[in-house]
Design an enzyme around this catalytic site. Structure first.
Site, PDB file in Angstrom:
ATOM      1  N   GLU A 115      -3.895   5.289  -0.864  1.00 15.28           N
ATOM      2  CA  GLU A 115      -2.827   5.877  -0.059  1.00 15.28           C
ATOM      3  C   GLU A 115      -3.131   5.804   1.437  1.00 15.28           C
ATOM      4  O   GLU A 115      -2.828   6.711   2.191  1.00 15.28           O
ATOM      5  CB  GLU A 115      -2.597   7.331  -0.483  1.00 15.28           C
ATOM      6  N   CYS A 116      -3.683   4.712   1.860  1.00 10.76           N
ATOM      7  CA  CYS A 116      -4.119   4.516   3.245  1.00 10.76           C
ATOM      8  C   CYS A 116      -3.226   3.471   3.920  1.00 10.76           C
ATOM      9  O   CYS A 116      -2.663   2.602   3.257  1.00 10.76           O
ATOM     10  CB  CYS A 116      -5.571   4.037   3.227  1.00 10.76           C
ATOM     11  N   GLY A 117      -3.140   3.541   5.217  1.00 15.15           N
ATOM     12  CA  GLY A 117      -2.409   2.525   5.961  1.00 15.15           C
ATOM     13  C   GLY A 117      -3.022   1.134   5.793  1.00 15.15           C
ATOM     14  O   GLY A 117      -2.348   0.126   5.982  1.00 15.15           O
ATOM     15  N   TYR A 118      -4.297   1.083   5.418  1.00 17.06           N
ATOM     16  CA  TYR A 118      -4.979  -0.192   5.209  1.00 17.06           C
ATOM     17  C   TYR A 118      -4.926  -0.661   3.754  1.00 17.06           C
ATOM     18  O   TYR A 118      -5.472  -1.711   3.414  1.00 17.06           O
ATOM     19  CB  TYR A 118      -6.441  -0.108   5.638  1.00 17.06           C
ATOM     20  N   THR A 119      -4.275   0.107   2.872  1.00 12.48           N
ATOM     21  CA  THR A 119      -4.248  -0.233   1.448  1.00 12.48           C
ATOM     22  C   THR A 119      -3.719  -1.638   1.214  1.00 12.48           C
ATOM     23  O   THR A 119      -4.161  -2.323   0.288  1.00 12.48           O
ATOM     24  CB  THR A 119      -3.417   0.808   0.664  1.00 12.48           C
TER      25      THR A 119
END
Length: 155
Positions: free
Chosen positions: A29-33
């Site tokens: 659930e990360c912006g980098y996912t």
């Protein structure tokens, strides 16, 4: 180093001896996912030459990996078709830092800075010779500096 695979089975990283490995702390659930896509594409291009990616989920950054191992596996396989090895969630910083990350975080990045993982998707290219190169989270998996590091170690 001993680790636990995402399916709960014990694993030993010695099984990757002789390979070039990209170790990355992951989160669903990360912006980098979206980097899962690039991570998955890397082994497809170089796996036959002795390269693999190891994903190590971590929930230490903004609670961005809250799922169970089954949920993580389901998300990675259905959303990004991940086939590289994933392991049990670990702490990458702090007093409960996994021994693998104690070793990896001692390595300087390109600016000469070692120490704690900054965020999800920090990457370490580990050569068959034991050499380690560190890349911060904003560096995409297919960035020229990572691809070059891997190819040089495979040569």
């Amino acid at each position: 180093f001993r680790v636990t695979a995402l399916d709960g089975q014990p694993a030993d990283l010695a099984q990757y001896k002789g390979k070039v490995v990209l170790v990355v702390n992951t989160a669903s659930e990360c912006g980098y996912t979206r980097q899962y896509k690039g991570l998955q594409e890397l082994p497809a291009a170089m796996e036959s030459k002795g390269f693999t990616v190891l994903g190590v989920p971590c929930n230490q950054f903004g609670g961005q990996e809250p799922g169970t191992n089954d949920e993580i596996q389901e998300f990675c396989s259905t959303t990004y078709n991940v086939t590289f090895d994933l392991f049990d969630k670990v702490d990458v910083n702090g007093p409960d830092r996994h021994a693998l990350y104690a070793e990896l975080t001692a390595v300087d990045d390109a600016e000469g800075v070692a120490g704690d993982i900054q965020w999800n998707f920090e990457k370490f290219v580990v050569g068959a010779d034991g050499s380690i190169q560190r890349f911060r989270p904003r560096t995409e998996p297919n960035a020229p500096e990572i691809v070059t590091a891997i190819k040089e170690l495979l040569a």
